[in-house]
Design a protein around this motif. Sequence first.
Motif, mmCIF file in Angstrom:
data_model
loop_
_atom_site.group_PDB
_atom_site.id
_atom_site.type_symbol
_atom_site.label_atom_id
_atom_site.label_comp_id
_atom_site.label_asym_id
_atom_site.label_seq_id
_atom_site.Cartn_x
_atom_site.Cartn_y
_atom_site.Cartn_z
ATOM 1 N N CYS A 1 -3.786 5.766 -18.201
ATOM 2 C CA CYS A 1 -4.315 4.565 -18.847
ATOM 3 C C CYS A 1 -5.600 4.902 -19.589
ATOM 4 C CB CYS A 1 -4.555 3.489 -17.785
ATOM 5 S SG CYS A 1 -5.055 1.916 -18.474
ATOM 6 N N LYS B 1 -4.926 -6.337 -4.942
ATOM 7 C CA LYS B 1 -5.862 -5.255 -4.634
ATOM 8 C C LYS B 1 -7.016 -5.873 -3.862
ATOM 9 C CE LYS B 1 -8.430 -1.570 -7.024
ATOM 10 N NZ LYS B 1 -9.799 -2.142 -6.955
ATOM 11 N N MET C 1 -1.962 5.041 -8.176
ATOM 12 C CA MET C 1 -2.969 4.507 -9.101
ATOM 13 C C MET C 1 -3.942 5.594 -9.536
ATOM 14 S SD MET C 1 -2.393 1.371 -9.683
ATOM 15 C CE MET C 1 -0.813 0.688 -9.204
ATOM 16 N N SER D 1 -1.516 -6.227 -17.249
ATOM 17 C CA SER D 1 -0.723 -6.013 -16.031
ATOM 18 C C SER D 1 -1.605 -5.498 -14.892
ATOM 19 C CB SER D 1 0.422 -5.025 -16.302
ATOM 20 O OG SER D 1 -0.074 -3.701 -16.424
ATOM 21 N N CYS D 2 -2.558 -4.637 -15.207
ATOM 22 C CA CYS D 2 -3.472 -4.114 -14.182
ATOM 23 C C CYS D 2 -4.225 -5.289 -13.563
ATOM 24 C CB CYS D 2 -4.496 -3.141 -14.759
ATOM 25 S SG CYS D 2 -3.931 -2.057 -16.089
ATOM 26 N N THR E 1 0.222 3.695 -2.690
ATOM 27 C CA THR E 1 -0.086 2.990 -3.946
ATOM 28 C C THR E 1 -1.408 3.503 -4.512
ATOM 29 O OG1 THR E 1 1.102 1.057 -3.137
ATOM 30 C CG2 THR E 1 -0.391 0.709 -4.988
ATOM 31 N N LYS E 2 -2.347 3.736 -3.619
ATOM 32 C CA LYS E 2 -3.649 4.274 -4.013
ATOM 33 C C LYS E 2 -3.517 5.619 -4.754
ATOM 34 C CE LYS E 2 -7.770 5.456 -1.516
ATOM 35 N NZ LYS E 2 -8.959 4.653 -1.301
ATOM 36 N N THR F 1 0.818 -1.225 0.000
ATOM 37 C CA THR F 1 0.000 0.000 0.000
ATOM 38 C C THR F 1 0.845 1.267 0.000
ATOM 39 O OG1 THR F 1 -0.158 -0.019 2.405
ATOM 40 C CG2 THR F 1 -1.909 -1.113 1.201
ATOM 41 N N CYS G 1 -1.992 -7.808 -11.396
ATOM 42 C CA CYS G 1 -1.577 -7.326 -10.082
ATOM 43 C C CYS G 1 -2.782 -7.130 -9.162
ATOM 44 C CB CYS G 1 -0.778 -6.028 -10.192
ATOM 45 S SG CYS G 1 0.081 -5.632 -8.657
ATOM 46 N N HIS G 2 -3.866 -6.625 -9.705
ATOM 47 C CA HIS G 2 -5.050 -6.408 -8.859
ATOM 48 C C HIS G 2 -5.621 -7.715 -8.348
ATOM 49 C CE1 HIS G 2 -5.858 -2.201 -10.811
ATOM 50 N NE2 HIS G 2 -4.789 -2.229 -10.043
ATOM 51 N N TRP H 1 3.678 -9.464 -8.234
ATOM 52 C CA TRP H 1 3.766 -7.994 -8.335
ATOM 53 C C TRP H 1 4.864 -7.610 -9.321
ATOM 54 C CZ3 TRP H 1 1.310 -4.198 -4.997
ATOM 55 C CH2 TRP H 1 1.823 -2.909 -5.147
ATOM 56 N N VAL I 1 -1.469 6.396 -12.687
ATOM 57 C CA VAL I 1 -1.717 5.220 -13.536
ATOM 58 C C VAL I 1 -3.085 5.289 -14.216
ATOM 59 C CG1 VAL I 1 -1.935 2.702 -13.555
ATOM 60 C CG2 VAL I 1 -0.147 3.788 -12.167
ATOM 61 N N GLN I 2 -4.128 5.484 -13.417
ATOM 62 C CA GLN I 2 -5.492 5.450 -13.971
ATOM 63 C C GLN I 2 -5.735 6.549 -15.025
ATOM 64 O OE1 GLN I 2 -7.913 3.337 -13.834
ATOM 65 N NE2 GLN I 2 -9.674 4.524 -14.501
#
Length: 141
Positions: free
Chosen positions: A48, A138, A40, A129-130, A36-37, A27, A133-134, A93, A44-45
């Motif tokens: 993406c 997640k 993301m 990859s999302c 990490t949140k 995290t 890992c999720h 990961w 990342v989000q």
Amino acid sequence: MLKKFLLVGLPLLAVAMMSFAAVGQVTKGKSRPLLTKQLMGGLVQPNCKSLGAGVKEAPADDKAWEALATNAALLNEAGYILMADGRCPDAEWAGAAKTLQECSAVVLEKIEAKDVEGAQGAFKALTASCAACHKAHKKSN
Ligand code: HEC
């Protein structure tokens, strides 16, 4: 003395090392504040999302291609941030981060060649990859 260490100490050491590995930060990194949140949600989000939308059809002009290159390059960097500062807990990961690094680099190459179909294909591979890992890390999905 040595024999006792080998019989008792080594197995204990192995157990300690395994649990240390399993503790991985997930995290957050170990010393830097970025969650990490936040990585993301803030990096990342959004990149993406723009990249995915942008490779659906040929970008209108050089500026639009440049924007997509920025998205791909930032996602690539995110793949390295995920591996930095003790955040990575395990091989799953690491594998997903590597997929993100590699696929984003291919997306970037295709963008530089103005190959929108190639970029689309590599983007699709990137999104694996999302999911990988999720699925492993997640908690709330
Ligand atoms: C190597 C691991 C890993 C990869 C790769 C990864 N994520 Fe995540 N992601 C996580 C973890 C762990 C969380 C949960 C963080 C938390 O809640 O503490 C998360 C959470 C999220 C969230 C929720 C953020 C929030 O505000 O709760 C989004 C959105 C997200 N990821 C998008 C993506 C997208 C899109 C990709 C692929 C481009 C991706 N992630 C790739 C590990 C990863």
